[in-house]
Design an enzyme around this catalytic site. Structure first.
Site, PDB file in Angstrom:
ATOM      1  N   ASP A 273       0.543  -1.248  -0.090  1.00 18.10           N
ATOM      2  CA  ASP A 273       0.178   0.466   0.406  1.00 18.10           C
ATOM      3  C   ASP A 273       1.110   1.282   0.095  1.00 18.10           C
ATOM      4  OD1 ASP A 273      -2.629   1.529  -0.014  1.00 18.10           O
ATOM      5  OD2 ASP A 273      -2.937   1.372   2.310  1.00 18.10           O
TER       6      ASP A 273
ATOM      7  N   GLU B 231     -11.919   8.560  11.514  1.00 18.70           N
ATOM      8  CA  GLU B 231     -12.781   9.104  12.737  1.00 18.70           C
ATOM      9  C   GLU B 231     -13.025   9.952  13.531  1.00 18.70           C
ATOM     10  OE1 GLU B 231      -9.723   6.012  15.313  1.00 18.70           O
ATOM     11  OE2 GLU B 231      -9.419   7.677  16.396  1.00 18.70           O
TER      12      GLU B 231
ATOM     13  N   HIS C 246       4.380   4.724  13.134  1.00 22.71           N
ATOM     14  CA  HIS C 246       3.300   4.363  12.675  1.00 22.71           C
ATOM     15  C   HIS C 246       2.169   4.435  13.472  1.00 22.71           C
ATOM     16  CE1 HIS C 246       2.856   0.711  11.061  1.00 22.71           C
ATOM     17  NE2 HIS C 246       1.559   1.024  10.634  1.00 22.71           N
ATOM     18  N   GLY C 247       2.354   3.933  14.011  1.00 17.74           N
ATOM     19  CA  GLY C 247       0.671   3.240  15.302  1.00 17.74           C
ATOM     20  C   GLY C 247       1.043   2.500  16.729  1.00 17.74           C
ATOM     21  N   ALA C 248       0.152   1.848  16.570  1.00 22.74           N
ATOM     22  CA  ALA C 248       0.478   0.866  17.909  1.00 22.74           C
ATOM     23  C   ALA C 248       0.935   0.098  17.754  1.00 22.74           C
ATOM     24  CB  ALA C 248      -0.772   0.973  18.354  1.00 22.74           C
TER      25      ALA C 248
END
Lengths: 475, 255
Positions: free
Chosen positions: A93, A207, A398-400
């Site tokens: 992606d 969100e 970039h995230g959890a």
């Protein structure tokens, strides 16, 4: 953990061994890695260290997990003279990323009806789920398609899908220079033609929530963000266009034998200066530009929804920043005291330029760039400010990071009402598929609080605010 | 035979057979002496295959044709139809040898989904093709109310099993040839997204792992361009290895 050596606060070294060209550098804490299966991703960190032309370290972020060739949460910078470029270092992606917008209205003041209408309106205006197209919208004609892929987000802004100021608030002003239409296969064009402005499936989302806690008043003040403000967070990428571009390149690189001698053929990489390497960069840049347009048009649809439900003008849904977290970019960094042009691969990692970086818009010159770290749809996401740490080539997490596989999540939530559970936590979720919801439940992810604390401690980025989700649209 | 499929959550009205009780009947014995039967099972005709089947649930069937009381989904075994028929014949011969009654009507492989009263049209209208796997052979005793108890089992290897992968989805695929690995990998994908079934091309016979991956990615491309699928691509992960007389491959699908 046995192979990791404590290096600095929040950082470990993976010693250089065998044919590794550089050592590994893993950002995180003992607590974060205690319960995870880290050996396989660490093996990938070692494998990346064997790639030709890598400089500094083969780097892993605290949200590291097993990926495709490179670990997810991996960063590697290559010398542009004799280094390689690897599609596995970018991911399928291409330019998957996150975009944050703020509305200076307290979320808590919205009525239940307004919240309900808002989620419905966004669900209607922003197609989500597998293969969803924009209703009533024909696929792009070749001429517009080409312009969009070359010009990046500017094309969407010029065609009525955004505001001029959005571009200053987008990484690289919403365009990766060097894209070529000729480097794209007809298959990739077909796959992406009708998907611009759509969220997709998996962990992608739109969100809405509130800025729950301001941690740095100084940074939040500089960006005009207040406690309680409403936020919009958008997570999506280059859809089928990027996936196919990656696949086409992998097939071509394999055909040309670029996988020979590599510890894992999924690391297949071509010299940056070879025809194949240049062609991949041209195609990847086009896919990255597709993704910038995708998120720009999703934001446009979100603005439409806020206008419909709350009568807000587009300017009132103010873009804070848009970051890429699957990309390879040419950047100048200091290597052994000298400025050097590098090809920095960030796969599941976010750029985090610090204060004073020349690429940043004036509003970010004193603060560093915003770094966006989505957590999970129940607990929190974070806004941070980049510190430009040279050890990670100005990169951050970039995230959890997933703590539980999709398979485990499905089993854990089988027969349970996941939507009601989320509602009980104060989060309304709307999705095309129940399956996506159960795969993405909060317990499938690590605690993002701990992840961002570790990057703050390690000096990669400074925490600015904690974001609490309330309305979630999934694929 | 045990049957698995991505069963739809919403089915038309009827007395629905619970998922755990759904199976494909090979033969119906009726009321028999269990002790004698268990003895006769020592001569049960062992199937000449060790690997379970992938199949397509390709049509909605109703039994009996007039005033049906059973709604079922027909099972198409594709290239392995003859293997199943061969085993079915040897099973009937075994039954005749021990004087068990054998049904005279043609055998139609199917999985019963609903009994009792239902609207035939609702079942016809809601039907869409699904992938399925048919694995271990059992001697089931019916306990009533769609409950069954296995008295005896002949195990078969599953054509594929899902394995853990943190971010993506992964399967261990088994097959006796590269073509079968391809077919079973395709079934694994169809379990995740049954909508890809109409995009499958018949007669694909890949000769190597690279060709298998390429054919699967061609399928993903075709389906994603038209209807969208939750897959980015099948990765170049892993190698073909030999285990338990089969080829095995760990397929990782980027999602």
């Amino acid at each position: 953990m046995s192979s990791l050596e404590k290096f600095k606060e929040g950082m470990f070294k993976l010693p250089k061994e065998g044919d590794m060209n550089v050592p590994g550098l893993v950002v995180g804490t003992e607590e974060l890695f205690a319960d995870m299966a880290i050996e396989k991703p660490l093996e990938q960190v070692r494998n990346v260290a064997k790639l030709k032309g890598i400089v500094g370290y083969s780097i892993a972020m605290p949200d590291i997990h097993w990926g495709y060739g490179f670990p997810i949460g991996g960063v590697a910078a290559m010398n542009v003279n004799d280094g390689v470029i690897s599609p596995g270092g970018v991911g399928y992606d291409i330019n998957c990323g996150v975009r944050l917008a703020i509305i200076s209205l307290p979320f808590k003041e919205f009525t239940e009806k307004q919240k309900n209408d808002l989620i419905k309106a966004i669900f209607k205006h922003v197609p989500s789920g597998v293969g969803k197209e924009r209703k009533g919208k024909k696929g792009l004609g070749d001429s517009d398609y080409k312009k969009m892929l070359i010009q990046g987000a500017k094309w969407s802004v010029e065609n009525g899908y955004g505001l001029e100021q959005d571009l200053e608030h987008t990484e690289s002003h919403g365009v990766i220079e060097g894209a070529s239409f000729n480097a794209i296969s007809p298959h990739a064009l077909d796959r992406g033609r009708k998907q611009v402005g759509t969220v997709g499936s998996g962990n992608h989302f739109v969100e809405i929530g509130e800025m729950q806690k301001i941690i740095s008043d100084e940074m939040a003040g500089a960006w005009n963000i207040n406690k309680g403000d409403t936020y919009v967070l958008i997570h999506s990428g280059s859809r089928g266009f990027g996936h196919q571009t990656c696949q086409d390149t992998l097939d071509e690189f394999m055909k040309q034998g670029f996988d020979k001698g590599l510890p894992d053929r999924q690391l297949v990489a071509a010299p940056i200066n070879s025809d194949a390497g240049k062609r991949y960069f041209e195609a990847m840049a086009a896919a990255a530009n597709y993704a910038f347009n995708n998120r720009q048009q999703i934001l446009h649809s979100v603005r439409e929804s806020f206008r419909e439900v709350l009568g807000l003008a587009p300017e009132e849904v103010r873009l804070i920043y848009d970051v890429c977290h699957n990309i390879a970019k040419f950047e100048t960094h200091e290597v052994e005291g000298k400025k050097q042009k590098l090809c920095v691969h960030r796969k599941g990692a976010t750029r985090s330029f610090g204060p004073g970086h020349p690429e940043l818009a004036p509003i970010f010159q004193k603060t560093g760039q915003p770094v966006l770290v989505p957590g999970d749809m129940g607990r929190a996401s974070y806004l941070l400010a980049g510190l430009g740490n040279p050890l990670t080539w100005s990169s951050c997490c970039h995230g959890a990071g997933r703590a539980r596989s999709r398979h485990q999540s499905k089993k854990a939530w089988k027969g349970k009402d996941a939507i009601q559970y989320m509602a009980d936590q104060g989060v309304a979720v709307q999705a095309n598929s129940r399956r996506t919801i159960v795969e993405e439940m909060p317990d499938a992810y690590k605690n993002v609080d701990e992840v961002v604390e570790s990057v703050d401690k390690a000096g990669l980025a400074k925490i600015v605010a904690r974001l609490k989700p309330h309305l979630v649209i999934k694929g | 035979m045990e049957s698995q499929a991505p069963w739809p959550e919403d089915l038309p009205k009827g007395r629905i057979i619970p998922e755990k009780s759904r199976h494909m009947t090979l033969a119906f014995l009726g009321n028999v002496d269990i002790d004698a039967l268990m003895e006769n099972l020592e001569e049960f005709p062992k199937p000449f295959f060790e690997l379970g089947f992938t199949a397509t649930l390709d049509k909605c069937l109703f039994f009996p044709e007039k005033r049906p009381r059973v709604a079922a989904w027909g099972v198409d075994f594709g290239r392995r139809q003859k293997e199943l028929e061969g085993f079915h014949r040897s099973l009937l011969e075994w039954m005749k040898r021990f004087d068990y009654p054998v049904e005279k009507r043609d055998y139609k492989p199917h999985i019963t989904i609903s009994r009792g009263k239902f609207k035939k049209k609702d079942w016809e209208d809601s039907f869409y093709p699904l992938p399925a796997t048919l694995t271990n052979i059992h001697l089931y005793e019916s306990l009533g109310h769609s409950e069954y108890r296995s008295l005896w089992e002949y195990p078969l290897f599953a054509p594929f099993t899902e394995v853990e992968h943190t971010a993506d989805i992964a399967f261990r695929i088994r097959g006796r040839s590269t073509s079968e690995i391809y077919e079973h990998a395709l079934a694994a994908l169809a379990f995740e997204s049954p909508d890809i079934l109409p995009f499958t091309e018949k007669g694909v016979t890949p000769a190597s792992l690279n060709e298998i991956i390429s054919s699967l990615n061609d399928l993903i491309l075709a389906a994603d361009s038209e209807i969208g699928v939750p897959f980015k691509a099948v990765s170049y992960h892993g190698d073909l290895s030999e285990k338990n007389h089969f080829l095995e491959w760990e397929m990782i699908v980027d999602v």
